[in-house]
Write a protein that holds these residues in place. Sequence first.
Motif, mmCIF file in Angstrom:
data_model
loop_
_atom_site.group_PDB
_atom_site.id
_atom_site.type_symbol
_atom_site.label_atom_id
_atom_site.label_comp_id
_atom_site.label_asym_id
_atom_site.label_seq_id
_atom_site.Cartn_x
_atom_site.Cartn_y
_atom_site.Cartn_z
ATOM 1 N N VAL A 161 0.872 -1.273 -0.085
ATOM 2 C CA VAL A 161 -0.153 -0.014 0.014
ATOM 3 C C VAL A 161 0.968 1.163 -0.093
ATOM 4 O O VAL A 161 0.716 2.230 -0.734
ATOM 5 C CB VAL A 161 -0.879 -0.038 1.377
ATOM 6 C CG1 VAL A 161 -1.563 1.415 1.142
ATOM 7 C CG2 VAL A 161 -1.922 -1.264 1.124
ATOM 8 N N LEU A 162 1.930 1.525 1.027
ATOM 9 C CA LEU A 162 2.698 2.538 1.021
ATOM 10 C C LEU A 162 4.267 2.154 1.107
ATOM 11 O O LEU A 162 4.679 1.315 1.709
ATOM 12 C CB LEU A 162 2.696 3.148 2.354
ATOM 13 C CG LEU A 162 3.299 4.562 2.667
ATOM 14 C CD1 LEU A 162 2.928 5.476 1.677
ATOM 15 C CD2 LEU A 162 3.275 4.993 3.947
ATOM 16 N N ASP A 163 4.894 2.707 -0.043
ATOM 17 C CA ASP A 163 6.316 2.566 -0.110
ATOM 18 C C ASP A 163 6.973 3.926 0.708
ATOM 19 O O ASP A 163 6.713 4.993 0.255
ATOM 20 C CB ASP A 163 6.915 2.462 -1.482
ATOM 21 C CG ASP A 163 8.493 2.495 -1.464
ATOM 22 O OD1 ASP A 163 9.254 2.484 -0.453
ATOM 23 O OD2 ASP A 163 8.887 2.702 -2.773
ATOM 24 N N ARG A 164 7.584 3.666 1.782
ATOM 25 C CA ARG A 164 7.973 4.863 2.624
ATOM 26 C C ARG A 164 9.369 5.424 2.012
ATOM 27 O O ARG A 164 9.770 6.572 2.306
ATOM 28 C CB ARG A 164 8.414 4.441 4.053
ATOM 29 C CG ARG A 164 7.290 4.022 4.861
ATOM 30 C CD ARG A 164 7.751 3.616 6.401
ATOM 31 N NE ARG A 164 8.584 4.710 6.669
ATOM 32 C CZ ARG A 164 8.004 5.692 7.971
ATOM 33 N NH1 ARG A 164 6.704 5.186 8.179
ATOM 34 N NH2 ARG A 164 8.732 6.564 8.482
ATOM 35 N N GLU A 165 9.806 4.875 0.884
ATOM 36 C CA GLU A 165 11.056 5.351 0.017
ATOM 37 C C GLU A 165 12.267 5.521 1.116
ATOM 38 O O GLU A 165 12.939 6.450 1.114
ATOM 39 C CB GLU A 165 10.797 6.693 -0.448
ATOM 40 C CG GLU A 165 9.539 6.626 -1.532
ATOM 41 C CD GLU A 165 9.213 8.010 -2.116
ATOM 42 O OE1 GLU A 165 9.244 7.946 -3.128
ATOM 43 O OE2 GLU A 165 8.723 8.888 -1.219
ATOM 44 N N GLU A 166 12.366 4.333 1.993
ATOM 45 C CA GLU A 166 13.610 4.221 2.958
ATOM 46 C C GLU A 166 14.445 3.222 2.514
ATOM 47 O O GLU A 166 15.140 2.509 3.393
ATOM 48 C CB GLU A 166 13.197 4.458 4.352
ATOM 49 C CG GLU A 166 12.659 5.708 4.596
ATOM 50 C CD GLU A 166 11.703 5.832 5.935
ATOM 51 O OE1 GLU A 166 12.391 5.322 7.005
ATOM 52 O OE2 GLU A 166 11.038 6.736 6.063
ATOM 53 N N GLY A 167 14.682 2.612 1.286
ATOM 54 C CA GLY A 167 15.714 1.537 1.129
ATOM 55 C C GLY A 167 15.055 0.144 0.827
ATOM 56 O O GLY A 167 15.703 -0.668 0.254
ATOM 57 N N GLY A 168 13.739 -0.002 0.888
ATOM 58 C CA GLY A 168 12.983 -1.344 0.696
ATOM 59 C C GLY A 168 13.039 -1.461 -0.523
ATOM 60 O O GLY A 168 13.372 -2.814 -1.101
ATOM 61 N N THR A 169 12.678 -0.757 -1.596
ATOM 62 C CA THR A 169 12.540 -1.046 -2.956
ATOM 63 C C THR A 169 13.921 -1.516 -3.655
ATOM 64 O O THR A 169 13.901 -2.434 -4.322
ATOM 65 C CB THR A 169 12.179 0.389 -3.638
ATOM 66 O OG1 THR A 169 10.884 0.744 -3.390
ATOM 67 C CG2 THR A 169 12.249 0.225 -5.172
ATOM 68 N N GLU A 170 15.122 -0.928 -3.092
ATOM 69 C CA GLU A 170 16.338 -1.144 -3.455
ATOM 70 C C GLU A 170 16.648 -2.664 -3.042
ATOM 71 O O GLU A 170 17.428 -3.203 -3.823
ATOM 72 C CB GLU A 170 17.071 -0.069 -3.074
ATOM 73 C CG GLU A 170 17.301 1.423 -3.883
ATOM 74 C CD GLU A 170 15.899 2.071 -3.257
ATOM 75 O OE1 GLU A 170 15.633 3.144 -3.731
ATOM 76 O OE2 GLU A 170 15.531 1.648 -2.220
ATOM 77 N N PHE A 177 13.121 -8.581 -6.963
ATOM 78 C CA PHE A 177 11.738 -8.520 -6.686
ATOM 79 C C PHE A 177 11.536 -7.057 -6.824
ATOM 80 O O PHE A 177 11.624 -6.282 -5.817
ATOM 81 C CB PHE A 177 11.395 -9.227 -5.227
ATOM 82 C CG PHE A 177 11.581 -10.504 -5.027
ATOM 83 C CD1 PHE A 177 10.990 -11.679 -5.974
ATOM 84 C CD2 PHE A 177 12.754 -11.041 -4.356
ATOM 85 C CE1 PHE A 177 11.187 -12.852 -5.590
ATOM 86 C CE2 PHE A 177 12.994 -12.463 -4.424
ATOM 87 C CZ PHE A 177 12.168 -13.305 -5.091
ATOM 88 N N PRO A 178 10.880 -6.653 -7.883
ATOM 89 C CA PRO A 178 10.601 -5.288 -7.971
ATOM 90 C C PRO A 178 9.437 -4.834 -7.222
ATOM 91 O O PRO A 178 8.381 -5.687 -7.007
ATOM 92 C CB PRO A 178 10.421 -5.036 -9.691
ATOM 93 C CG PRO A 178 10.070 -6.321 -10.261
ATOM 94 C CD PRO A 178 10.684 -7.235 -9.309
ATOM 95 N N LEU A 179 9.402 -3.782 -6.506
ATOM 96 C CA LEU A 179 8.255 -3.595 -5.559
ATOM 97 C C LEU A 179 7.047 -2.641 -6.384
ATOM 98 O O LEU A 179 7.499 -1.644 -6.944
ATOM 99 C CB LEU A 179 8.791 -2.652 -4.423
ATOM 100 C CG LEU A 179 7.774 -2.250 -3.198
ATOM 101 C CD1 LEU A 179 7.275 -3.464 -2.680
ATOM 102 C CD2 LEU A 179 8.442 -1.332 -2.299
ATOM 103 N N LEU A 180 5.885 -3.101 -6.220
ATOM 104 C CA LEU A 180 4.952 -2.425 -6.826
ATOM 105 C C LEU A 180 4.301 -1.746 -5.430
ATOM 106 O O LEU A 180 3.874 -2.382 -4.511
ATOM 107 C CB LEU A 180 4.017 -3.279 -7.475
ATOM 108 C CG LEU A 180 4.477 -4.387 -8.608
ATOM 109 C CD1 LEU A 180 3.653 -5.242 -9.193
ATOM 110 C CD2 LEU A 180 5.226 -3.494 -9.615
ATOM 111 N N SER A 181 3.652 -0.430 -5.771
ATOM 112 C CA SER A 181 3.073 -0.051 -4.693
ATOM 113 C C SER A 181 1.803 1.234 -5.130
ATOM 114 O O SER A 181 1.962 1.800 -6.165
ATOM 115 C CB SER A 181 4.093 1.181 -3.807
ATOM 116 O OG SER A 181 4.556 2.230 -5.050
#
Length: 198
Positions: A161-170, A177-181
């Motif tokens: 639901v929410l990507d906090r943009e704090e390193g999880g995507t990378e 595993f690309p992250l979809l949000s």
Amino acid sequence: MSFACGELDAGAMRGRLAALLLEKSYRAGEVTLTSGRKSDYYFDCKQTALYPEGAWLIGNLLFDLLPQGIVGVGGMTLGADPLVTAVSLVSHLRGRPMPAFIVRKAAKGHGTNQFLEGLSNFRPGDKVALLEDVVTTGGTLMTVIDRVQDAGLSVGAVVTVLDREEGGTERLAQRGFPLLSIFTRHALLAAAGSQQGT
């Protein structure tokens, strides 16, 4: 204000969900996150996902992000529980039924002693999507991916639901595993701002 099924397009659903998330789930102020990091805000998605309209919106929007070939959805208890239920229900209503599974934090300890609940609805090698309410560093998802793969399923998507943009995507991308949000933090705040302007 609430909306009946079929009354909103995807853009309107995102706008309405942004407003609900800010009303019910977003709190400004310093907190310590699961990762141990300090943050200037807290996001408790369960408050929105357990609200009827919120569940409907989240279920539809997460479902729309799922790639072709996905046959089921799951995630780590407790945060993913309402998400996988909402998506599984929406999938049935939309003619592409997907069973759900829940990943335990600890093995059952009796009976089958397994980490996954709902596994009997799947066959070995089935491609599934992992759902998460909030992604910060991606640490929890690394554990979930390992447990799901150990159970014989294939992870075909990771959706939040929410990507906090704090390193999880990378971190997820490093494992392939690309992250979809539905939202990044910036997109959520921008969507909420446009809602307040209308």
